[in-house]
Design an enzyme around this catalytic site. Structure first.
Site, short mmCIF file in Angstrom:
data_model
loop_
_atom_site.label_atom_id
_atom_site.label_comp_id
_atom_site.label_asym_id
_atom_site.label_seq_id
_atom_site.Cartn_x
_atom_site.Cartn_y
_atom_site.Cartn_z
N LYS A 47 36.25 -18.66 8.13
CA LYS A 47 36.75 -19.94 8.63
C LYS A 47 38.26 -20.09 8.48
O LYS A 47 38.89 -20.88 9.20
CB LYS A 47 36.05 -21.09 7.90
CG LYS A 47 34.58 -21.23 8.20
CD LYS A 47 34.33 -21.86 9.54
CE LYS A 47 32.88 -22.24 9.74
NZ LYS A 47 32.65 -22.93 11.03
N SER A 72 30.22 -28.39 5.90
CA SER A 72 29.31 -28.16 4.78
C SER A 72 30.01 -27.42 3.66
O SER A 72 29.47 -27.27 2.57
CB SER A 72 28.08 -27.37 5.23
OG SER A 72 28.46 -26.08 5.69
#
Length: 328
Positions: A47, A72
């Site tokens: 990410k 999350s």
């Protein structure tokens, strides 16, 4: 849709911040398998690539005012890491029940954490952005995010130009969209196959039906692979429909036993979301094209207690605790 030029621009933007991860031969698992360990990134997941590129692409005044996202854990950590580097305030809206290891890591990087019920994460993010004048950088539904994640595919094509199959995790679809864009542009004959948990199989369902078919939050949150509980967006569905060569789903037991196998056989710590691609290679070879295969290990941010339990279960040759249960 994004192009290979967008991915190359992202590669320049993230140089020196995101790690250029190696391809590791995984011959203890399969003679034609290589692993792309994104678990080695500074925040433990791929990410960071999209977050850095998206943040660096904002105007200076927007970066100074601050950014917000919902996550999350892995995208939140990545954005917090990028914000710390460029001096941008970061707010992360996290679903209640997110792994503690991810929540604490995100807070340690300086982000403000706001926990909400899972179904409210996007709406609350939009509300806070409007109230505080923050720019939303979503975890996957964004062209710059997709381009940044696509640098994974760019590196695979450069390091193993003879690759024949690339296995990539699918949650919201940003990573798979970017990787498929890069690989299909540079190695057209290579097959890019998505992998997702069967308990959060909305992408497989959508691609099979030829239309976006979102699953409920309750359904998607059954899987232990917390990083893959998000649904496709119209943007990512369009990319996957045009550029993905197929998709397979894996069971909870297959995911969890693969986490333990990766730790013991390759010395890699993979979270359940990162282990799905190797699980597909191990358990669904008949559904995959043959040939030299790269499995993208998306991340390694696993709860230490879960990892310890899986390793003990493997040692005792017992079913992994949590297989098939409702998680989160």
């Amino acid at each position: 849709m994004i192009s290979i030029d967008d991915v190359r621009a992202a590669a320049k933007n993230i140089t020196g911040i995101a790690v250029r991860t190696p391809l590791l031969p995984a011959w203890t698992i399969g003679p034609d398998l290589w692993l792309k360990p994104e678990s080695l990134q500074p925040v433990g997941a791929f990410k960071v690539r999209g977050a850095v590129h998206a943040l660096m692409s904002l105007p200076e005044e927007a970066r100074a005012a601050g950014v917000i996202t919902h996550s999350s854990g892995n995208h939140g950590q990545a954005l917090a890491y990028a914000g710390r580097i460029v001096g941008s305030p970061v707010v992360v809206v996290m679903p209640e029940g997110a792994p503690t290891v991810k929540l604490e890591a995100t807070r340690a990087l300086g982000a403000e954490i706001i926990e909400v019920p899972p179904a409210e994460r996007e709406s609350r993010t939009a509300e806070l952005a409007a109230e505080r004048g923050l720019t939303i950088i979503p975890p996957y539904d964004h062209r710059d995010i997709i381009a940044g994640q696509g640098t994974v595919g760019l590196e695979i094509a450069e390091d193993l130009p003879e690759v024949e199959v690339v296995l990539v995790p699918v949650g919201g679809g940003g990573l798979a969209s970017g990787v498929a864009t890069a690989v299909k542009a540079l190695i057209p004959n290579a097959a890019v196959i998505g992998v997702e948990p069967a308990l959060a199989g909305d992408a497989a369902d959508s691609l099979a039906q030829g239309e976006l078919r979102p699953w409920s939050t309750e359904d998607r949150y059954r899987t232990v692979a917390d990083g893959l509980r998000t649904s496709l967006s119209e943007l990512t569905f369009t990319h996957l429909r045009e550029r993905l060569d197929g998709i397979v789903t894996v069971s909870e037991e297959e995911i969890l036993t693969t986490v333990a196998l990766l730790a013991r056989s390759t010395r890699l710590v993979a979270e359940p979301s990162g282990a799905v691609t190797t699980a597909a290679y191990l358990h669904h070879r008949d559904e995959l094209p043959p040939g030299r295969t790269v499995a993208v290990v998306g991340g390694g941010n696993i709860d230490p207690a879960l990892l310890a339990g899986l390793l003990i279960a493997e040692e005792l040759d017992t079913p992994p605790a949590g297989a098939g249960r409702v998680a989160g």
